[in-house]
Structure formats: structure tokens, C-alpha cells
Design a protein around this motif. Sequence first.
Motif, mmCIF file in Angstrom:
data_model
loop_
_atom_site.group_PDB
_atom_site.id
_atom_site.type_symbol
_atom_site.label_atom_id
_atom_site.label_comp_id
_atom_site.label_asym_id
_atom_site.label_seq_id
_atom_site.Cartn_x
_atom_site.Cartn_y
_atom_site.Cartn_z
ATOM 1 N N SER A 1 0.836 15.808 -10.170
ATOM 2 C CA SER A 1 2.216 16.215 -10.445
ATOM 3 C C SER A 1 3.065 15.111 -11.064
ATOM 4 O O SER A 1 4.183 15.366 -11.531
ATOM 5 C CB SER A 1 2.878 16.707 -9.157
ATOM 6 O OG SER A 1 2.975 15.663 -8.216
ATOM 7 N N VAL A 2 2.584 13.869 -11.077
ATOM 8 C CA VAL A 2 3.374 12.751 -11.622
ATOM 9 C C VAL A 2 2.631 12.058 -12.762
ATOM 10 O O VAL A 2 2.982 10.939 -13.147
ATOM 11 C CB VAL A 2 3.726 11.726 -10.513
ATOM 12 C CG1 VAL A 2 4.673 12.336 -9.490
ATOM 13 C CG2 VAL A 2 2.463 11.196 -9.840
ATOM 14 N N GLU A 3 1.638 12.736 -13.294
ATOM 15 C CA GLU A 3 0.802 12.100 -14.317
ATOM 16 C C GLU A 3 1.614 11.674 -15.534
ATOM 17 O O GLU A 3 1.406 10.583 -16.085
ATOM 18 C CB GLU A 3 -0.313 13.057 -14.738
ATOM 19 C CG GLU A 3 -1.254 12.449 -15.764
ATOM 20 C CD GLU A 3 -2.453 13.329 -16.028
ATOM 21 O OE1 GLU A 3 -2.836 13.430 -17.205
ATOM 22 O OE2 GLU A 3 -3.002 13.914 -15.072
ATOM 23 N N ARG A 4 2.549 12.497 -15.961
ATOM 24 C CA ARG A 4 3.347 12.163 -17.149
ATOM 25 C C ARG A 4 4.093 10.853 -16.942
ATOM 26 O O ARG A 4 4.125 9.993 -17.837
ATOM 27 C CB ARG A 4 4.318 13.297 -17.458
ATOM 28 C CG ARG A 4 5.167 13.045 -18.697
ATOM 29 C CD ARG A 4 6.057 14.225 -19.015
ATOM 30 N NE ARG A 4 5.270 15.413 -19.307
ATOM 31 C CZ ARG A 4 5.804 16.595 -19.565
ATOM 32 N NH1 ARG A 4 7.136 16.754 -19.557
ATOM 33 N NH2 ARG A 4 5.037 17.634 -19.833
ATOM 34 N N SER B 1 -6.847 12.291 -13.196
ATOM 35 C CA SER B 1 -7.383 13.068 -14.308
ATOM 36 C C SER B 1 -8.099 12.141 -15.295
ATOM 37 O O SER B 1 -7.877 10.916 -15.293
ATOM 38 C CB SER B 1 -6.260 13.807 -15.032
ATOM 39 O OG SER B 1 -5.484 12.886 -15.776
ATOM 40 N N PRO B 2 -8.935 12.695 -16.181
ATOM 41 C CA PRO B 2 -9.593 11.853 -17.193
ATOM 42 C C PRO B 2 -8.599 11.084 -18.065
ATOM 43 O O PRO B 2 -8.839 9.919 -18.395
ATOM 44 C CB PRO B 2 -10.391 12.868 -18.025
ATOM 45 C CG PRO B 2 -10.683 13.987 -17.067
ATOM 46 C CD PRO B 2 -9.463 14.079 -16.195
ATOM 47 N N SER B 3 -7.479 11.724 -18.438
ATOM 48 C CA SER B 3 -6.484 11.033 -19.270
ATOM 49 C C SER B 3 -5.873 9.848 -18.535
ATOM 50 O O SER B 3 -5.714 8.755 -19.097
ATOM 51 C CB SER B 3 -5.373 12.004 -19.685
ATOM 52 O OG SER B 3 -5.882 13.043 -20.470
ATOM 53 N N LEU C 1 0.833 -1.196 0.000
ATOM 54 C CA LEU C 1 0.000 0.000 0.000
ATOM 55 C C LEU C 1 0.869 1.248 0.000
ATOM 56 O O LEU C 1 1.786 1.378 0.814
ATOM 57 C CB LEU C 1 -0.908 0.005 1.240
ATOM 58 C CG LEU C 1 -1.749 1.265 1.472
ATOM 59 C CD1 LEU C 1 -2.755 1.455 0.344
ATOM 60 C CD2 LEU C 1 -2.463 1.193 2.818
ATOM 61 N N TYR C 2 0.560 2.193 -0.901
ATOM 62 C CA TYR C 2 1.224 3.488 -0.951
ATOM 63 C C TYR C 2 0.205 4.573 -0.613
ATOM 64 O O TYR C 2 -0.885 4.625 -1.197
ATOM 65 C CB TYR C 2 1.814 3.751 -2.340
ATOM 66 C CG TYR C 2 2.994 2.878 -2.682
ATOM 67 C CD1 TYR C 2 4.294 3.286 -2.384
ATOM 68 C CD2 TYR C 2 2.817 1.644 -3.298
ATOM 69 C CE1 TYR C 2 5.387 2.483 -2.687
ATOM 70 C CE2 TYR C 2 3.902 0.836 -3.609
ATOM 71 C CZ TYR C 2 5.185 1.265 -3.303
ATOM 72 O OH TYR C 2 6.270 0.469 -3.605
ATOM 73 N N GLU C 3 0.575 5.452 0.324
ATOM 74 C CA GLU C 3 -0.321 6.536 0.720
ATOM 75 C C GLU C 3 0.341 7.906 0.610
ATOM 76 O O GLU C 3 -0.268 8.910 0.966
ATOM 77 C CB GLU C 3 -0.801 6.326 2.168
ATOM 78 C CG GLU C 3 -1.589 5.052 2.366
ATOM 79 C CD GLU C 3 -1.977 4.815 3.809
ATOM 80 O OE1 GLU C 3 -3.158 5.007 4.133
ATOM 81 O OE2 GLU C 3 -1.092 4.444 4.610
ATOM 82 N N ASP C 4 1.574 7.945 0.113
ATOM 83 C CA ASP C 4 2.332 9.191 0.045
ATOM 84 C C ASP C 4 3.042 9.278 -1.296
ATOM 85 O O ASP C 4 3.710 8.332 -1.732
ATOM 86 C CB ASP C 4 3.353 9.235 1.192
ATOM 87 C CG ASP C 4 3.939 10.620 1.382
ATOM 88 O OD1 ASP C 4 4.407 11.197 0.384
ATOM 89 O OD2 ASP C 4 3.939 11.119 2.521
ATOM 90 N N LEU C 5 2.915 10.416 -1.949
ATOM 91 C CA LEU C 5 3.517 10.613 -3.256
ATOM 92 C C LEU C 5 5.033 10.450 -3.238
ATOM 93 O O LEU C 5 5.626 9.948 -4.193
ATOM 94 C CB LEU C 5 3.162 12.020 -3.756
ATOM 95 C CG LEU C 5 3.321 12.303 -5.247
ATOM 96 C CD1 LEU C 5 2.446 11.376 -6.074
ATOM 97 C CD2 LEU C 5 2.984 13.755 -5.528
ATOM 98 N N SER C 6 5.662 10.813 -2.133
ATOM 99 C CA SER C 6 7.127 10.744 -2.052
ATOM 100 C C SER C 6 7.645 9.310 -2.125
ATOM 101 O O SER C 6 8.814 9.083 -2.421
ATOM 102 C CB SER C 6 7.609 11.408 -0.756
ATOM 103 O OG SER C 6 7.089 10.732 0.376
ATOM 104 N N ASP C 7 6.768 8.337 -1.847
ATOM 105 C CA ASP C 7 7.193 6.935 -1.874
ATOM 106 C C ASP C 7 7.155 6.329 -3.280
ATOM 107 O O ASP C 7 7.568 5.183 -3.476
ATOM 108 C CB ASP C 7 6.288 6.097 -0.961
ATOM 109 C CG ASP C 7 6.397 6.512 0.498
ATOM 110 O OD1 ASP C 7 7.471 7.016 0.864
ATOM 111 O OD2 ASP C 7 5.429 6.324 1.240
ATOM 112 N N LEU C 8 6.654 7.088 -4.244
ATOM 113 C CA LEU C 8 6.381 6.491 -5.546
ATOM 114 C C LEU C 8 7.506 6.632 -6.557
ATOM 115 O O LEU C 8 7.471 6.015 -7.617
ATOM 116 C CB LEU C 8 5.117 7.125 -6.148
ATOM 117 C CG LEU C 8 3.843 7.043 -5.309
ATOM 118 C CD1 LEU C 8 2.686 7.658 -6.082
ATOM 119 C CD2 LEU C 8 3.522 5.603 -4.948
#
Length: 372
Positions: free
Chosen positions: A31-34, A52-54, A3-10
Motif C-alpha cells: 500500500s505504500v510502494e509508490r 514487489s518485483p519493482s 527497527l520498524y515492524e508496523d506500517l503505521s510507523d512509517l
Amino acid sequence: MKLYEDLSDLRNLFKEEEIRDVAFQGIDFSSVERDMLETKYVECLFLGCKISPSLMLHLYEHNYIFPSLNVPYKTYPEELYTGLSLYEGYHWERPESYVSCYDKRVYDHYVASTHRQSLLDSLSQALHDHSISENLTKLLEDYSAHKIVAIMGGHGLSRTSPMFRQIAQLSSQLTERGYLMLSGGGPGAMEATHLGAWLAGRSEHTLGEALAILARAPKYADEGWLETAFEVIDRYPNLGYDSLGIPTWHYGHELATPFATKIAKYFANSIREEGLLAVARGGVIYSPGSAGTMQEIFQDLAQNHYVSYGVASPMIFLGESYWTREKPIYPLIEELSTSGKLKHIILSITDSNEEIIAELERFAGSLPAPRP
């Protein structure tokens, strides 16, 4: 499933061409969609994330996406509640502020939902309770199962009762010995359990001062019950000891005690009741109580008899006269156990906190040490 709950872990995940069997909860991916669009995701779980939809189109075919639902509580709470988070918006010097605090808003919504019988409400409540159970499991990983002990008893026990004080003293002593004390998280004997844990590390004189404040509202239905609890919390900050309350909005008219530092509050009372006794593998202490306490006694009997959770733990009855004369449940259980009609029952009865502590320590010491 991790389980990931924090963006910094990704960040390291995005180096992989394919990410499989991973859960993400409550993350804003803007912020990391790309990076995410360049990675394939398979059999992953997204709970209440901002997508996002994309990105939704990219993830939709091979994954499971659960949005946050339009209800006045978190569909996927990231952690257990505390007294402060449960009563967010309430201040004890302004008692009228209770009507707009988090707990009251959720309770009002829950009461209304029982009449609407909405699919949205039943689904969101189940998802909420699932996350609470996951958070509870994470908390309990930090404790030896044999050092987790529950105290059961009546919600109507007065704060001015000698039994209330005795339970608080017992809970303090066990907390200081490294036990995690837990209860149904409500008033009466339950509140005494968490008051004792809250004041662990302090003197008997401090307990007396706290009880004098609480005595201004002896019963949970008295005006000032919540106000005086928070007054004690403000005056005597916790010294770093935790306790676990497991209340339910099913009995939301009985307020949850803010003295519990960790609060696993459920919508489904059946899950809460079963889980409360299952968690207390170090033993259960039964102080005087009525029908609800008796229900818990026989539910605990079944769990121990069948060794439902891998261990049969002590059932300790506090109040010899009460459990042998006023509500003579103990002699019945004792006879069924000694005759062999009930198996694996570790039974004792006493009026002494010292004897209770000795019984719990004997049990904990008789079990194999947990694996590292």
C-alpha cells in the motif's frame, strides 16, 4: 539501527529523501510502494517483508533483503512466544489435538532437519533464534537486571513432591515482590517456577487446588501432563504477573511449560544455555537436579568468576542435604571460593524460602540504582 515492524510507523519516514541504516521486519509494503519508490534507501535491512518485483529492484543495490523461508515456523518472529501461541491448535479437552499444534509441527521438522543437514534448515533456525534474542532483549529492558532471578533444577521433579510445592511458593513470593522469574521453561523444577509466578497474587489454598489437578500426571512423560497444565490455566487465569521460560527444541520431547507467560524458545541449545544464565543477573537458585543442573552450576561459576556480564550474582543452593551429601558440589565450591582459587563467588545454601528471599534482597539492595 532502528527497527520498524508496523506500517503505521512509517509515514514520517517517507518525508525523507534518503533513509539510511533502518531495519524493517514483517511489513507488507504493497500500500505504500509508490512512496517508497520515491525515496532512496541505503544500508537498510528488510526481514521477511512483502516486496514487489519493482520495489525489489529499487532496493536491491544498496540494502540487505532477507525473505521469509519455506519452513513451518516464522523465520523472523516479531515477539516471544506465549503458552497460547506455542501450543496454537491444541485444546486440553481434546488431547489428541497436540499432534497438529504449532510446537509439535516445529519439533517434528527440527528432528527431520537434524538428519537432512539442510543449509535451508540451519539458516532458517539461526535467523529464527536471532529474532528471539532480539525480542528477549526488548522484554528485559522493562526490568532491572538485579530483579531477574532464575531457578534451576531437575526436569524429573514430580508435581507431587514437597520440593515442587516449595519452589512454586518461592517463585510466587518473589514474583509478588517484583522479580521476573525465569527458568529453562521445561517440566519439573522449571514448571514449578512458572506455576508459582502464574498463581502470584492468589492464596496458598489456590496453589493446593492447582497442585491437586496437576497430580493426575505427576511426571512430564505421564499421559495428561500438558492437559492438566492447561486445565489449571483455564481455571485460574493469570492476574497480570509475567515469568520467562527459555526452552529449546533440542529437548523437544520435554514439553515447554505453558505457565510461562513469555517463552523464548530456541533451536540452538548452546545459545539458550549461555543466555539463560547470563540473563539471571539478580541471582540463580539451584534446586536438586542431575547432570544438566550441575553443568549449569559450573557454567555459572565461570561467568561469575570472570564477571563475564558485568556483575557477579548470588549462587543459592536450595536443599542443604542434597548439595552437601547426595551430590556434594557445594563444599567443593565453598573451599575453592574461600581459598581464593575462585573469585567473585557469592555463595549460600539453605532449606528456607525466607532465607533465599533475604539473600536476594540484600544483593539487590547492595548495588547502585540503575541509571534513569
